[in-house]
Design a protein around this motif. Structure first.
Motif, PDB file in Angstrom:
ATOM      1  N   GLY A   1       1.085   9.619 -18.035  1.00 36.61           N
ATOM      2  CA  GLY A   1       0.626  10.561 -17.014  1.00 36.61           C
ATOM      3  C   GLY A   1      -0.075  11.763 -17.625  1.00 36.61           C
ATOM      4  O   GLY A   1      -1.114  12.213 -17.133  1.00 36.61           O
ATOM      5  N   VAL A   2       0.490  12.277 -18.711  1.00 38.18           N
ATOM      6  CA  VAL A   2      -0.111  13.436 -19.386  1.00 38.18           C
ATOM      7  C   VAL A   2      -1.507  13.080 -19.902  1.00 38.18           C
ATOM      8  O   VAL A   2      -2.457  13.857 -19.746  1.00 38.18           O
TER       9      VAL A   2
ATOM     10  N   ALA B   1      13.128   4.942 -13.892  1.00 36.92           N
ATOM     11  CA  ALA B   1      13.745   4.950 -15.223  1.00 36.92           C
ATOM     12  C   ALA B   1      14.692   6.136 -15.382  1.00 36.92           C
ATOM     13  O   ALA B   1      15.773   6.012 -15.974  1.00 36.92           O
ATOM     14  N   TYR B   2      14.310   7.291 -14.824  1.00 36.48           N
ATOM     15  CA  TYR B   2      15.174   8.475 -14.928  1.00 36.48           C
ATOM     16  C   TYR B   2      16.464   8.235 -14.136  1.00 36.48           C
ATOM     17  O   TYR B   2      17.571   8.511 -14.610  1.00 36.48           O
TER      18      TYR B   2
ATOM     19  N   TRP C   1       6.010   9.066 -18.923  1.00 39.54           N
ATOM     20  CA  TRP C   1       5.646  10.475 -18.834  1.00 39.54           C
ATOM     21  C   TRP C   1       4.356  10.727 -19.612  1.00 39.54           C
ATOM     22  O   TRP C   1       3.428  11.359 -19.119  1.00 39.54           O
TER      23      TRP C   1
ATOM     24  N   GLY D   1      18.604   5.935 -16.122  1.00 37.16           N
ATOM     25  CA  GLY D   1      18.915   6.276 -17.512  1.00 37.16           C
ATOM     26  C   GLY D   1      18.275   5.386 -18.550  1.00 37.16           C
ATOM     27  O   GLY D   1      18.890   5.084 -19.569  1.00 37.16           O
ATOM     28  N   ARG D   2      17.020   4.958 -18.296  1.00 39.17           N
ATOM     29  CA  ARG D   2      16.338   4.079 -19.243  1.00 39.17           C
ATOM     30  C   ARG D   2      15.404   4.851 -20.166  1.00 39.17           C
ATOM     31  O   ARG D   2      14.591   5.644 -19.696  1.00 39.17           O
ATOM     32  N   GLN D   3      15.527   4.582 -21.434  1.00 43.52           N
ATOM     33  CA  GLN D   3      14.625   5.114 -22.442  1.00 43.52           C
ATOM     34  C   GLN D   3      14.316   3.997 -23.427  1.00 43.52           C
ATOM     35  O   GLN D   3      15.124   3.071 -23.537  1.00 43.52           O
ATOM     36  N   PRO D   4      13.185   3.958 -24.146  1.00 47.63           N
ATOM     37  CA  PRO D   4      12.136   4.987 -24.182  1.00 47.63           C
ATOM     38  C   PRO D   4      11.101   4.843 -23.067  1.00 47.63           C
ATOM     39  O   PRO D   4      10.121   5.560 -23.087  1.00 47.63           O
TER      40      PRO D   4
ATOM     41  N   ASN E   1       4.709  17.431 -13.205  1.00 49.74           N
ATOM     42  CA  ASN E   1       3.605  16.555 -13.588  1.00 49.74           C
ATOM     43  C   ASN E   1       2.679  16.211 -12.430  1.00 49.74           C
ATOM     44  O   ASN E   1       1.479  16.003 -12.645  1.00 49.74           O
TER      45      ASN E   1
ATOM     46  N   ARG F   1      11.030   5.839 -20.057  1.00 53.73           N
ATOM     47  CA  ARG F   1      10.792   7.066 -19.297  1.00 53.73           C
ATOM     48  C   ARG F   1       9.809   7.979 -20.035  1.00 53.73           C
ATOM     49  O   ARG F   1       8.860   8.510 -19.434  1.00 53.73           O
ATOM     50  N   SER F   2      10.043   8.149 -21.339  1.00 49.90           N
ATOM     51  CA  SER F   2       9.163   9.027 -22.119  1.00 49.90           C
ATOM     52  C   SER F   2       7.750   8.465 -22.219  1.00 49.90           C
ATOM     53  O   SER F   2       6.766   9.214 -22.193  1.00 49.90           O
TER      54      SER F   2
END
Lengths: 151, 151, 151
Positions: free
Chosen positions: B130-131, B114-115, B127, B118-121, B76, B123-124
């Motif tokens: 950024g996209v 977060a990675y 991400w 181990g945290r979600q959501p 990324n 992290r997603s």
């Protein structure tokens, strides 16, 4: 306006970069799509975003394949991003510059599609074309550094 | 002095790059730290630098996790490095440019943390932000190439 | 001619980039060479280009080693490509710039050879030298952004 971006060779380089970056994101999207299909995540916490997925220790082969395609893109696009930029800054002839940019980018799209679909020898050929283009650009940059002018 | 680096939009881009590169090295350092904790190396010769470590065939899951975070950063950050540079060269409005740079960089720091934890959501989500920033910058570069002027 | 590429510090940076990109391709070539020797591919379709190879689920350790060297190069060369470019654009003193470029590139060549041959602690030392160079360049870019002039 007369910015560096609007120099013709830099513009051709910029268009190539935009296509390659789209390919980065297409492979990221495709990884997610394949992962949704095989319903397998390696991060336990990812079951929160991939609903119904099971946790696996090793990525499923289908996911590994897309990840290999992605890494291969990085390994080859990064050299182009750098050498292509240096070449664009050497005041090359536009026709040659645009041709080299295109002859790099199109085979990289072919490579990503061929990798995703398991096609050979087209994948290896597409890879090799990209390597040759970066080598030619590197030679032209070297010439420009020695001779003090672009080709 | 009036170098390209001191163009305001390029300066904002430069600051973002310095933060992102620090993040590359933080993840490299963190990989080493986790490896020291789990005492497992895949290169037999690495017992010379990780004293007391045992040689394993497959990286420990904790090490694999940090490596995945690192690869995700590369996947990324490289698009940002390129599209962000082209965008900075399009003579964008400084406020918009600095905002987009910041809205890319901060979520990438969040993503790495977060990675690692181990945290979600979150992290997603980080991400995806950024996209979206790179997509917006790519759109603005495209506009600049077509219209001959930055936004 | 007076292009950006022919600025002395940018020229020194360009030479470093060309060496590093050659190293990318040397590692790609070396991966293929090792793969030919161990006769093992993970993509079933690759038996068409690696004649006589058998299909394996996990890459052979010898191939994994070269791939790790390649990823490590990416992880470290990308920060140099970006920070080195920003530094070159800060109008640094040529002698310092060329020295820093060389002190980054030579240890990265050493790192690739040491990784391929399983040598330690030289590999870790070579890695660390590269990190220090990028940190110094990053500090000089930061100084240039604050003081408005390069060192």
């Amino acid at each position: 306006m007369n910015t560096l971006l609007h120099d013709p060779a830099v513009s051709a380089y910029a268009v190539s970069c935009l296509v390659l970056v789209s390919l980065f994101y297409w492979l990221a999207y495709y990884t997610g799509k394949v992962r949704t299909r095989v319903k397998a995540v390696v991060n336990p916490e990812d079951v929160r975003v991939y609903l119904g997925a099971s946790i696996v220790e090793v990525e499923r082969p289908e996911v590994q394949r897309v990840k290999r395609a992605h890494v291969n893109l990085i390994e080859n696009a990064v050299p182009f991003f750098i050498v292509g930029l240096l070449y664009a800054l050497s005041e090359p002839r536009l026709l040659l510059a645009a041709t080299l940019d295109g002859v790099f980018v199109i085979p990289r799209v072919v490579h990503a599609v061929a990798y995703s679909n398991g096609r050979q020898p087209i994948r290896s050929i597409a890879w090799m074309v990209g390597v040759v283009v970066v080598a030619v650009m590197g030679g032209l940059v070297t010439w420009s550094l020695i001779a003090g002018q672009g080709i």
